[in-house]
Design an enzyme around this catalytic site. Structure first.
Site, PDB file in Angstrom:
ATOM      1  N   ASP A 125      12.163  -0.628   1.796  1.00  0.00           N
ATOM      2  CA  ASP A 125      12.292  -1.949   1.030  1.00  0.00           C
ATOM      3  C   ASP A 125      11.373  -1.749  -0.084  1.00  0.00           C
ATOM      4  OD1 ASP A 125      13.419  -4.389   0.274  1.00  0.00           O
ATOM      5  OD2 ASP A 125      13.156  -5.350   1.981  1.00  0.00           O
TER       6      ASP A 125
HETATM    7  C1  BGC Z   1      14.949  -7.144  -0.049  1.00  0.00           C
HETATM    8  C2  BGC Z   1      16.060  -5.887   0.015  1.00  0.00           C
HETATM    9  C3  BGC Z   1      16.723  -5.769  -1.110  1.00  0.00           C
HETATM   10  C4  BGC Z   1      15.441  -5.065  -2.339  1.00  0.00           C
HETATM   11  C5  BGC Z   1      16.318  -4.631  -3.503  1.00  0.00           C
HETATM   12  C6  BGC Z   1      13.879  -6.682  -1.193  1.00  0.00           C
HETATM   13  O1  BGC Z   1      13.230  -7.794  -1.666  1.00  0.00           O
HETATM   14  O2  BGC Z   1      14.332  -7.276   1.284  1.00  0.00           O
HETATM   15  O3  BGC Z   1      16.944  -6.572   0.898  1.00  0.00           O
HETATM   16  O4  BGC Z   1      17.638  -4.613  -1.150  1.00  0.00           O
HETATM   17  O5  BGC Z   1      14.651  -6.018  -2.286  1.00  0.00           O
HETATM   18  O6  BGC Z   1      16.311  -5.736  -4.431  1.00  0.00           O
END
Ligand code: BGC
Length: 769
Positions: free
Chosen positions: A274
Site C-alpha cells: 500500500d
Molecule cells: C490506500 C489504498 C490506495 C492507495 C493509493 C492508500 O492510502 O490505503 O487503498 O489504493 O492509497 O492511492
C-alpha cells in the site's frame, strides 16, 4: 533525486546497452531481459516512481511515467529494454483519476459506481461482474493498466472507516463478490489489485497497528475471502495492508506472502505495498512483496545496498523482477493499446443506476407503504436528501461529473418536491457549507469527512407541508472514509435526527399520510430505537453518482429492491464482541510516513482480536442475542416461498436444489442463502456458517425459479492450530436454506466423512506485546 536516478549506474547501463543491443521485452523473453538488466534497473522496477498524485507533476522521478494524470502510481519505464511504465489507479467505486488537465479543455470524469457494501448487498455475482466490466472499460479507455481494487477486508467492527469499500462480515460473501468484480474488470485486459492483504480492520493508527489474531481466525475469517478471490479470479496483483499482523508488517511477512498466498493458494501474480507502506524494501522483496509503491529513493537504495551486502540474494530480486515483467507483458501499456479517453459514460451511468437499485435493502415496510402509490407532491426532509452522498472519502472516492441527489431523483420520476421545504433546507445547507469551508484542511482534503449537520426540523413548517403533500421522505446520511474510523456518535442518530424522524412522522400521520426513511450511509447505524416509527425504511447505502435516481426507482416501484444485508445490524454498538477491542473515539490519526516506535496503546498500537472466529453473526448466534436486523436480511415488494430438495451428495460435493416461488403481486428477485451446522467435533464451531448463496433471476408473480447451492466437503473444514491442518469432522451436517440467517425455510442433513488437509504453521507472534 531525478539527477541521481539518471546517474544511477549510468556506466553500467551503457555497458549493458552494448551487450544487449536491440533487446526488447516480449512475452517469451523475460529471462533474457532480466539477464540484461543492471542491478539499478532491477531495483528501479521494483520501486515505483514516486507521487504524481492529483496534479500530474511529480516530485523528480517519473515525469515520463505519469501519463494518466491522477494515477496513484506507476512503475518505472526502461526504454532501452522496451519496458513501459504501468499505470496504477485507484478504485474501488470506479476509476479515480484527475478529471481535468492543465492546458486541456477535455474532461476525464469517471463513473462513480456504488460502494463495495452496496455491491455485496446485491449478493449477485453476475451483476457485480457486469459492474466490474463497465469499470474496467474506463480503466482501459483512459489509458490505465491496473485498478487498485476491489477491497475486501472483513467488517470486523461497524466503526471501521473503510467498511464502505469492503463487502461483508462473512468471508464467503466477501470472496465471491470480490471474485466477480475481478473477473468483470479483468475481462477488459486490464488488471486489479485485491486489497488490503490483510487485517486492515481499523483506520486508527493504520500504519503501525499490530493486529493480534489467532491463526485459526486469520485463516477462517480474515484470509478466507482473499483465498476465494485468488483461486476463483486470479487477480493480476495483490496489495498488502499497512498494519502488522502478529508483530510483522504484512508487506514483510514471508508467512503471508509466500507460504500462504503462493505456496498454499497457488497465486502467480504480483504483490505490491500500500502507498508508503512497509519499512524495509529488501524485506519486502524477500517476503514476496515485489512492488513498492508509490516508491522512494530510500527504498530503492535499500534494495541495492541489500544486494551489495549479500543480505538480499540476487535470485530473490530476480524473482521479483520476473513477476513484475510477467505482469507488464499483460498490460495495455505494453501492448500499445490505443485508448480513446472517451469511455461511454452514458452507458455506464445506466449500469450504475440499475445496479444500485439491486443492492438497496428494504428494512421496514408497514402496510405496504412502499412502493409509493398516487404520489405527486412530496416533502423531502433531511440535509442528505439535498446533499446526497455518492460514496465514501479518500482513495475510494471517484472524480465524477455529477451526483443526482434524492430531490432531483424524485423530480426526474415525475414528483414535485415542496418548494418551501426545499428553500428551508437550501438555506440551512448554505450556512453549514460556510462553516465546513472554514475548517476544511488544506492538506489531505480528500480524506475530509465533514458533511452538513442535520437541520432542526422546527425550522420548517411541518403541519402545512403535511397538508399539502402526499408523503414525506426523510433521508439520514453518514459519510466515512480512509484515514479515520467512525465514532459512536456517527453510529447513533443525533438528537436532531431522532427528532426529525419522530416529528415528521407524527405530523404526516396526524393527517393520515405516510413517512418514509431513506438511509444514505456507508456503514451500519443504530436502528432499533426508531425503526418502528416511520412507515418504511430503505437502506439505500451509497449508490454512486446516480444515487438519487436509483432511490426514486425503488421508491416508485420501477425497481423492486432485492438487496440483503451482508452484515448484522446490532441492537446497540457494544453488542459486537469486537467493540471491546476497537479504537472507539480515539480521534483521527492520519497516515504519516515511517512509523515511530510503538507506544503500546491498546486498540491504537495493537488490537487483540479476542473474539477469534466469532465475528458478526457467528457471535450473535453463539450468544443467541437479539439483533436489529440479522445477517442476510432484506424485504421485497413481493413475497417468496421456498421448496428445497434434501441435500444430495455426489462424492465430495453437496448440492441443494431450491425452487423459489413468487407468492406476491409484483415481479422480483430473491437471494437464497445456505448455512451449514457442523456436528460436535474436536473444535468449537459457530452455530452455523454461510457456505453458499444464489440470486434468482426476476420471477413473475405466481412463477418459480430454481437455484442450486453447492458446497464442497473442503468448505466444511475448520482450521486446527494444534495439527496445522484444515479438518472436516466426520458426522451429520445440517444444511439450512434461509431467506436470512434467522429465517431458515428448510433443513436437511448429510453424512460427511472426515477429511484433513495439512497446511503450515504460520503467523505466530514473534514478540510479546
Ligand atoms: C490506500 C489504498 C490506495 C492507495 C493509493 C492508500 O492510502 O490505503 O487503498 O489504493 O492509497 O492511492
Amino acid at each position: 533525486m531525478k539527477k541521481e536516478l539518471l546517474t544511477f549506474g549510468c556506466a553500467a547501463i551503457l555497458l549493458a546497452a552494448c551487450q544487449s543491443d536491440g533487446l526488447k521485452l516480449r512475452e517469451d523473453n523475460i529471462d533474457e531481459v532480466i539477464a540484461a538488466m543492471t542491478l539499478e534497473e532491477k531495483a528501479g522496477l521494483c520501486v515505483g516512481v514516486g507521487y504524481n498524485w492529483m496534479d500530474g507533476k511529480d516530485n523528480g522521478w517519473g515525469e515520463r511515467e505519469a501519463r494518466v494524470v491522477g494515477a496513484a502510481g506507476t512503475t518505472m519505464a526502461i526504454d532501452r529494454l522496451g519496458i513501459p511504465a504501468i499505470q496504477l489507479c485507484d478504485g474501488p467505486a470506479g476509476l479515480r483519476i484527475q478529471p481535468t488537465r492543465e492546458g486541456d479543455d477535455a474532461t476525464y470524469y469517471c463513473t462513480h459506481f456504488p460502494i463495495g457494501t452496496l455491491l455485496s448487498s446485491t449478493w449477485d455475482q453476475e451483476l457485480v461482474e457486469k459492474v466490474g466490466k463497465a469499470m474496467g472499460n474506463e480503466v482501459l479507455e483512459y489509458g490505465a493498466d491496473v485498478l487498485l481494487a476491489p477491497a475486501l477486508n472483513i467488517h470486523r467492527n461497524p466503526l471501521n472507516g473503510r467498511n464502505f469499500e469492503y463487502y461483508s462480515e462473512d468471508p464467503v460473501v466477501a470472496g465471491k463478490i470480490a471474485a466477480a468484480y475481478v473477473k468483470g474488470v479483468q475481462s477488459n485486459g486490464v488488471g486489479t489489485s485485491i486489497k488490503h492483504f490483510a487485517f486492515n480492520n481499523q483506520e486508527t493508527n493504520r500504519l503501525r497497528n499490530n493486529a493480534i489474531v489467532s491463526e485459526r481466525a486469520a485463516r477462517e475469517i480474515y484470509l478466507k475471502g482473499f483465498e476465494i478471490a485468488v483461486k476463483e479470479s486470479a487477480p493480476m496483483t495483490v496489495m498488502t495492508s499497512y498494519n502488522y499482523v502478529n508483530d510483522v508488517y504484512t508487506s514483510e511477512s514471508v508467512d503471508l506472502l509466500t507460504t500462504i498466498l503462493r505456496d498454499e493458494w497457488g497465486y502467480k501474480g504480483v504483490v505490491m505495498t500500500d502507498w508508503t507502506g512497509g519499512y524495509s524494501g529488501a524485506k519486502n522483496i524477500h517476503a514476496g512483496n515485489e512492488m513498492i509503491q508509490p516508491g522512494s529513493k530510500q527504498k530503492y537504495d535499500q534494495i541495492i545496498a541489500a544486494v551489495n551486502d549479500g543480505s538480499l540474494p540476487m535470485e530473490e530480486l530476480d524473482r521479483a523482477v520476473r513477476r513484475i515483467l510477467e505482469m507488464v507483458v499483460q498490460c495495455p501499456s505494453f501492448k500499445g493499446y490505443k485508448y480513446t479517453n472517451k469511455p461511454d459514460l452514458t452507458a455506464h451511468a445506466s449500469v450504475t443506476r440499475q445496479s444500485a437499485t439491486e443492492g438497496m435493502v428494504l428494512l421496514e415496510n408497514k402496510a405496504e407503504a412502499l412502493p409509493l402509490k398516487n404520489v405527486k407532491n412530496v416533502a423531502v426532509y433531511g440535509v442528505t436528501s439535498y446533499n446526497w452522498i455518492a460514496g465514501g472519502t479518500g482513495s475510494g472516492d471517484v472524480n465524477r461529473a455529477y451526483t443526482v441527489n434524492l430531490m432531483d431523483g424524485l423530480k426526474n420520476a415525475g414528483m414535485t418536491p415542496d418548494e418551501n421545504v426545499v428553500k428551508d433546507y437550501e438555506k440551512w445547507i448554505a450556512e453549514e457549507n460556510h462553516r465546513i469551508d472554514s475548517i476544511r484542511p488544506k492538506e489531505n482534503a480528500w480524506m475530509f469527512n465533514e458533511i452538513p449537520g442535520e437541520m432542526n426540523v422546527a425550522r420548517t413548517d411541518l403541519a402545512t407541508a403535511a397538508k399539502t403533500n402526499d408523503v414525506a421522505i426523510i433521508t439520514i446520511g453518514r459519510t466515512s472514509g480512509e484515514g479515520s474510523d467512525r465514532t459512536i456518535e456517527n453510529f447513533n442518530l443525533s438528537d436532531a435526527e431522532q427528532n426529525m424522524v419522530k416529528k415528521v412522522t407524527a405530523a404526516y400521520h396526524a393527517v393520515g399520510k405516510k413517512a418514509i426513511v431513506v438511509l444514505c450511509i456507508g456503514g451500519v447505524i443504530e436502528t432499533s430505537s426508531w425503526k418502528n416509527i416511520p412507515d418504511a425504511v430503505l437502506c439505500a447505502w451509497q449508490g454512486g453518482q446516480e444515487g438519487g435516481n436509483s432511490v426514486a426507482d425503488v421508491l416508485t416501484g420501477k425497481a423492486n429492491p432485492s438487496g440483503k444485508l451482508p452484515m448484522t445490524w446490532p441492537v446497540k454498538y457494544t453488542d459486537h464482541k469486537s467493540s471491546a477491542n476497537f479504537p472507539i473515539n480515539k480521534g483521527i490519526i492520519q497516515a504519516g510516513s515511517i512509523p515511530e516506535p510503538a507506544t503500546e496503546v491498546k486498540d491504537v498500537d495493537y488490537t487483540n482480536y479476542e473474539e477469534g472466529i466469532y465475528v458478526g453473526y457467528r457471535w450473535f448466534d453463539q450468544q443467541n442475542m437479539a439483533v436489529s436486523y440479522p445477517f442476510g436480511y432484506g424485504l421485497s415488494y413481493t413475497t417468496f416461498t421456498y421448496a428445497a430438495d434434501d441435500v444430495k451428495a455426489n462424492g465430495d460435493v453437496y448440492t441443494v436444489d431450491v425452487t423459489v416461488t413468487n407468492s406476491g403481486k409484483v415481479a422480483g428477485k430473491e437471494v437464497v442463502e445456505l448455512y451449514v451446522s457442523a456436528p460436535k467435533g474436536k473444535l468449537d464451531k459457530p452455530v452455523q456458517e454461510l457456505k453458499a448463496f444464489a440470486k434468482t433471476p426476476v420471477i413473475e408473480p405466481g412463477k418459480s425459479a430454481k437455484v442450486t447451492l453447492t458446497v464442497n466437503a473442503s468448505d466444511l473444514a475448520s482450521y486446527n492450530e494444534e495439527t496445522s491442518s484444515w479438518e472436516v469432522d466426520p458426522g451429520t451436517y445440517t444444511f439450512k436454506v434461509g431467506a436470512s440467517s434467522r429465517d431458515i425455510r428448510a433443513t436437511s442433513t448429510a453424512e460427511v466423512a472426515a477429511k484433513t488437509e495439512k497446511a503450515h504453521k504460520v503467523l505466530q507472534r514473534v514478540a510479546t506485546k
